[in-house]
Scaffold this motif. Structure first.
Motif, PDB file in Angstrom:
ATOM      1  N   GLN A 216       0.793  -1.228   0.000  1.00 49.04           N
ATOM      2  CA  GLN A 216       0.000   0.000   0.000  1.00 49.04           C
ATOM      3  C   GLN A 216       0.828   1.282   0.000  1.00 49.04           C
ATOM      4  OE1 GLN A 216      -2.490  -0.877   3.471  1.00 49.04           O
ATOM      5  NE2 GLN A 216      -4.201  -1.289   2.103  1.00 49.04           N
ATOM      6  N   LEU A 217       2.129   1.177   0.245  1.00 46.58           N
ATOM      7  CA  LEU A 217       2.969   2.360   0.332  1.00 46.58           C
ATOM      8  C   LEU A 217       3.722   2.555  -0.978  1.00 46.58           C
ATOM      9  CD1 LEU A 217       4.076   4.651   2.148  1.00 46.58           C
ATOM     10  CD2 LEU A 217       5.897   3.068   2.856  1.00 46.58           C
ATOM     11  N   ALA A 218       3.442   3.654  -1.657  1.00 45.16           N
ATOM     12  CA  ALA A 218       4.102   3.934  -2.931  1.00 45.16           C
ATOM     13  C   ALA A 218       5.586   4.210  -2.708  1.00 45.16           C
ATOM     14  CB  ALA A 218       3.442   5.128  -3.610  1.00 45.16           C
ATOM     15  N   ALA A 219       6.411   3.762  -3.638  1.00 48.50           N
ATOM     16  CA  ALA A 219       7.861   3.906  -3.491  1.00 48.50           C
ATOM     17  C   ALA A 219       8.274   5.365  -3.351  1.00 48.50           C
ATOM     18  CB  ALA A 219       8.566   3.267  -4.684  1.00 48.50           C
ATOM     19  N   GLU A 220       7.591   6.269  -4.088  1.00 50.13           N
ATOM     20  CA  GLU A 220       7.973   7.682  -4.023  1.00 50.13           C
ATOM     21  C   GLU A 220       7.628   8.322  -2.682  1.00 50.13           C
ATOM     22  OE1 GLU A 220       3.945   7.618  -6.272  1.00 50.13           O
ATOM     23  OE2 GLU A 220       5.773   6.382  -6.156  1.00 50.13           O
ATOM     24  N   ASP A 221       6.774   7.671  -1.893  1.00 52.14           N
ATOM     25  CA  ASP A 221       6.403   8.190  -0.574  1.00 52.14           C
ATOM     26  C   ASP A 221       7.221   7.553   0.549  1.00 52.14           C
ATOM     27  OD1 ASP A 221       4.406   9.634  -1.881  1.00 52.14           O
ATOM     28  OD2 ASP A 221       2.949   8.001  -1.650  1.00 52.14           O
ATOM     29  N   ASP A 222       8.055   6.571   0.190  1.00 55.16           N
ATOM     30  CA  ASP A 222       8.801   5.776   1.164  1.00 55.16           C
ATOM     31  C   ASP A 222      10.241   6.274   1.202  1.00 55.16           C
ATOM     32  OD1 ASP A 222       9.638   3.810   2.883  1.00 55.16           O
ATOM     33  OD2 ASP A 222       9.365   2.140   1.471  1.00 55.16           O
ATOM     34  N   ASP A 228      16.724  -0.616  10.694  1.00 55.92           N
ATOM     35  CA  ASP A 228      18.018  -1.283  10.800  1.00 55.92           C
ATOM     36  C   ASP A 228      19.009  -0.841   9.726  1.00 55.92           C
ATOM     37  OD1 ASP A 228      16.948  -2.486   8.574  1.00 55.92           O
ATOM     38  OD2 ASP A 228      16.925  -4.516   9.399  1.00 55.92           O
ATOM     39  N   GLY A 229      18.611   0.137   8.906  1.00 50.16           N
ATOM     40  CA  GLY A 229      19.507   0.639   7.879  1.00 50.16           C
ATOM     41  C   GLY A 229      19.616  -0.247   6.652  1.00 50.16           C
ATOM     42  N   ARG A 230      18.868  -1.347   6.627  1.00 48.47           N
ATOM     43  CA  ARG A 230      18.914  -2.219   5.450  1.00 48.47           C
ATOM     44  C   ARG A 230      17.877  -1.778   4.427  1.00 48.47           C
ATOM     45  NH1 ARG A 230      18.907  -8.348   7.055  1.00 48.47           N
ATOM     46  NH2 ARG A 230      17.155  -7.713   8.369  1.00 48.47           N
ATOM     47  N   SER A 231      17.685  -2.570   3.395  1.00 49.65           N
ATOM     48  CA  SER A 231      16.863  -2.156   2.264  1.00 49.65           C
ATOM     49  C   SER A 231      15.380  -2.119   2.622  1.00 49.65           C
ATOM     50  CB  SER A 231      17.077  -3.113   1.085  1.00 49.65           C
ATOM     51  OG  SER A 231      16.268  -4.272   1.223  1.00 49.65           O
ATOM     52  N   LYS A 232      14.601  -1.566   1.688  1.00 55.43           N
ATOM     53  CA  LYS A 232      13.150  -1.466   1.845  1.00 55.43           C
ATOM     54  C   LYS A 232      12.428  -2.592   1.111  1.00 55.43           C
ATOM     55  CE  LYS A 232      13.630   3.507   2.351  1.00 55.43           C
ATOM     56  NZ  LYS A 232      13.392   4.846   1.779  1.00 55.43           N
ATOM     57  N   SER A 233      13.118  -3.681   0.870  1.00 53.60           N
ATOM     58  CA  SER A 233      12.507  -4.829   0.200  1.00 53.60           C
ATOM     59  C   SER A 233      11.471  -5.492   1.105  1.00 53.60           C
ATOM     60  CB  SER A 233      13.568  -5.858  -0.178  1.00 53.60           C
ATOM     61  OG  SER A 233      14.107  -6.452   0.991  1.00 53.60           O
ATOM     62  N   GLU A 288     -23.823  13.730   8.153  1.00 54.34           N
ATOM     63  CA  GLU A 288     -23.662  13.268   6.766  1.00 54.34           C
ATOM     64  C   GLU A 288     -22.403  13.826   6.103  1.00 54.34           C
ATOM     65  OE1 GLU A 288     -26.058  17.095   6.698  1.00 54.34           O
ATOM     66  OE2 GLU A 288     -25.963  15.267   7.925  1.00 54.34           O
ATOM     67  N   ALA A 289     -21.656  14.658   6.808  1.00 51.12           N
ATOM     68  CA  ALA A 289     -20.473  15.291   6.217  1.00 51.12           C
ATOM     69  C   ALA A 289     -19.389  14.248   5.968  1.00 51.12           C
ATOM     70  CB  ALA A 289     -19.951  16.387   7.124  1.00 51.12           C
ATOM     71  N   PRO A 290     -18.618  14.423   4.901  1.00 52.45           N
ATOM     72  CA  PRO A 290     -17.610  13.415   4.544  1.00 52.45           C
ATOM     73  C   PRO A 290     -16.298  13.586   5.291  1.00 52.45           C
ATOM     74  CG  PRO A 290     -17.574  15.176   2.936  1.00 52.45           C
ATOM     75  CD  PRO A 290     -18.696  15.502   3.905  1.00 52.45           C
ATOM     76  N   LEU A 291     -15.484  12.556   5.223  1.00 52.89           N
ATOM     77  CA  LEU A 291     -14.074  12.670   5.525  1.00 52.89           C
ATOM     78  C   LEU A 291     -13.372  13.013   4.213  1.00 52.89           C
ATOM     79  CD1 LEU A 291     -14.985  11.223   8.110  1.00 52.89           C
ATOM     80  CD2 LEU A 291     -12.895   9.856   7.984  1.00 52.89           C
ATOM     81  N   ILE A 292     -12.397  13.887   4.286  1.00 56.53           N
ATOM     82  CA  ILE A 292     -11.614  14.251   3.106  1.00 56.53           C
ATOM     83  C   ILE A 292     -10.176  13.829   3.356  1.00 56.53           C
ATOM     84  CG2 ILE A 292     -10.780  16.135   1.651  1.00 56.53           C
ATOM     85  CD1 ILE A 292     -13.413  17.547   2.126  1.00 56.53           C
ATOM     86  N   SER A 293      -9.664  12.968   2.487  1.00 57.82           N
ATOM     87  CA  SER A 293      -8.363  12.349   2.695  1.00 57.82           C
ATOM     88  C   SER A 293      -7.243  13.145   2.055  1.00 57.82           C
ATOM     89  CB  SER A 293      -8.358  10.927   2.131  1.00 57.82           C
ATOM     90  OG  SER A 293      -8.556  10.941   0.723  1.00 57.82           O
ATOM     91  N   ALA A 294      -6.093  13.119   2.708  1.00 54.55           N
ATOM     92  CA  ALA A 294      -4.889  13.769   2.188  1.00 54.55           C
ATOM     93  C   ALA A 294      -3.687  13.080   2.803  1.00 54.55           C
ATOM     94  CB  ALA A 294      -4.896  15.262   2.522  1.00 54.55           C
ATOM     95  N   GLY A 295      -2.515  13.394   2.254  1.00 54.77           N
ATOM     96  CA  GLY A 295      -1.276  12.855   2.798  1.00 54.77           C
ATOM     97  C   GLY A 295      -0.871  11.545   2.152  1.00 54.77           C
ATOM     98  N   VAL A 296       0.350  11.118   2.448  1.00 56.39           N
ATOM     99  CA  VAL A 296       0.854   9.881   1.852  1.00 56.39           C
ATOM    100  C   VAL A 296       0.125   8.657   2.399  1.00 56.39           C
ATOM    101  CG1 VAL A 296       3.120  10.872   1.376  1.00 56.39           C
ATOM    102  CG2 VAL A 296       2.740   9.681   3.545  1.00 56.39           C
ATOM    103  N   GLY A 297      -0.563   8.820   3.537  1.00 54.57           N
ATOM    104  CA  GLY A 297      -1.349   7.724   4.099  1.00 54.57           C
ATOM    105  C   GLY A 297      -2.827   7.834   3.792  1.00 54.57           C
ATOM    106  N   ARG A 298      -3.166   8.551   2.736  1.00 52.31           N
ATOM    107  CA  ARG A 298      -4.569   8.757   2.364  1.00 52.31           C
ATOM    108  C   ARG A 298      -5.289   7.448   2.091  1.00 52.31           C
ATOM    109  NH1 ARG A 298      -4.264   8.380  -3.124  1.00 52.31           N
ATOM    110  NH2 ARG A 298      -6.142   9.557  -3.667  1.00 52.31           N
ATOM    111  N   PHE A 299      -4.536   6.382   1.783  1.00 50.30           N
ATOM    112  CA  PHE A 299      -5.147   5.084   1.488  1.00 50.30           C
ATOM    113  C   PHE A 299      -5.849   4.485   2.699  1.00 50.30           C
ATOM    114  CE2 PHE A 299      -0.576   4.380   2.345  1.00 50.30           C
ATOM    115  CZ  PHE A 299      -0.627   3.519   3.435  1.00 50.30           C
TER     116      PHE A 299
END
Length: 364
Positions: A216-222, A228-233, A288-299
């Motif tokens: 769920q996390l886009a690479a450009e947002d990560d 631990d300093g290792r990869s994001k695999s 009835e008012a909505p939630l409006i999403s924003a940010g890299v965690g909008r998902f």
């Protein structure tokens, strides 16, 4: 102001620097986010700022600069006032620069003299801009580190908190994000292999590890470093997750670690549900008012809205981009404070020339 220049708006965070470029018509032309770990020193901002200008192929004097911030809380600074002063000094390097202070714009000298007017004001820019677009909503901006839950009613911002301390107290600010949050901050125990298992109180893994496993996390947002300093695999993320239980990746199946990631996602969602229920219990926002999403965690916001029985809209729906580009609208919704401060500056710049106001502030 004679000829209107493009506007480059900056949101100086403690971990990232976000910038939104508006063209002369007030449309998004570009969005850039770069890592900026301010706890390592103000030179991180100097480097990130230069990197943004380089990516956009701009010089300082090519644009008008509008700045908002939250990075003054970084522990590289003795206190917030010192942090504001350091950020203002770094951002005031050339060209026309104004700093967002809620109801007024300040020039550098004024900003340093009134530091707490600028401190962590980026949420206010987002809310003020969105309140002019919608009558009723709960804005939910989920970032890498924190989440903002800001009620809007009657075309106004109806928050109770006005700084980090008061916003934390009333649950309008939640220190929970989808990249940098240590997993030990999400839950004390988790269900695993049919048992409740206590999580290690160690910085072994972060929320980014959850959302990498879940896809769920886009690479450009990560953009933050791993624990631990290792990869994001996915493999290394799974190993970090296992370490939170005192185990190794090989001790359970990939399906078991995926289930653990889902449980931790739910724990984070539960934090946000509790905060939203508290804010909405004030009955300022219509049922009835909505939630409006924003940010890299909008998902995460559609699931939050479903739990609250409310519709969900995306902030991108309200953003104006060059040629209506949906990718630019989405990118700007992930950097909503920068987009909002750009639009607020654009609106003011269309009404008045830059100059001092009677209350000691300045207007673009």
């Amino acid at each position: 102001m004679t000829d209107r220049l493009p506007i480059l708006a900056w949101d100086v965070g403690g971990a990232h620097l976000k910038a939104v470029l508006l063209n002369e018509a007030g449309e998004v032309q570009a969005v850039v986010q770069l890592p900026c770990p301010l706890w390592r020193g103000i030179q991180q901002l100097q480097s990130a700022r230069a990197g943004v200008l380089n990516q956009l192929q701009l010089q300082d004097h090519d644009v008008q600069h509008a700045v908002t911030m939250t990075g003054e809380l970084a522990d590289a600074f003795a206190d917030r006032a010192s942090g504001v002063a350091a950020i203002v000094t770094e951002m005031q390097r050339g060209g026309q620069v104004c700093f967002y202070a809620g109801e007024q714009w300040l020039q550098a000298g004024q900003a340093v003299a009134q530091p707490l007017q600028l401190a962590s004001a980026n949420w206010n820019a987002s809310a003020t801009w969105l309140a002019a677009q919608v009558d009723q909503a709960l804005l939910v901006d989920i970032g890498s580190t924190t989440s903002d839950l800001i009620p809007l009613a009657g075309g106004r911002v109806v928050c109770r908190g006005h700084d980090d301390a008061s916003r934390l107290q009333c649950s309008e600010l939640v220190y929970s994000g989808v990249v940098r949050t240590p997993l030990m901050a999400l839950a004390q125990r988790v269900p695993f292999a049919g048992e409740w298992t206590t999580l290690a109180a160690e910085h072994f893994a972060t929320s980014a590890d959850i959302y990498r496993l879940l896809g769920q996390l886009a690479a450009e947002d990560d953009q933050a470093d791993t624990a631990d300093g290792r990869s994001k695999s996915v493999a290394h993320s799974r190993q970090r997750l296992a370490r939170m239980l005192g185990q190794d990746d090989a001790d359970a199946s990939p399906a078991a670690w995926l289930q653990l990631a889902q449980a931790l996602r739910q724990a984070q969602l539960d934090q946000l549900i509790q905060a939203a229920l508290r804010v909405l219990s004030r009955l300022e926002v219509a049922p009835e008012a909505p939630l409006i999403s924003a940010g890299v965690g909008r998902f995460l916001v559609p699931a939050l809205a479903a739990a609250l029985g409310r519709p969900c809209h995306d902030a991108a729906e309200y953003i104006v981009a060059q040629a209506g580009d949906p990718a630019l609208r989405l990118a700007a919704s992930k950097a909503l404070p920068a987009y909002a401060v750009a639009q607020l500056y654009f609106s003011q710049a269309g009404q008045t020339r830059l100059g001092s106001t009677a209350d000691g502030g300045s207007q673009p």
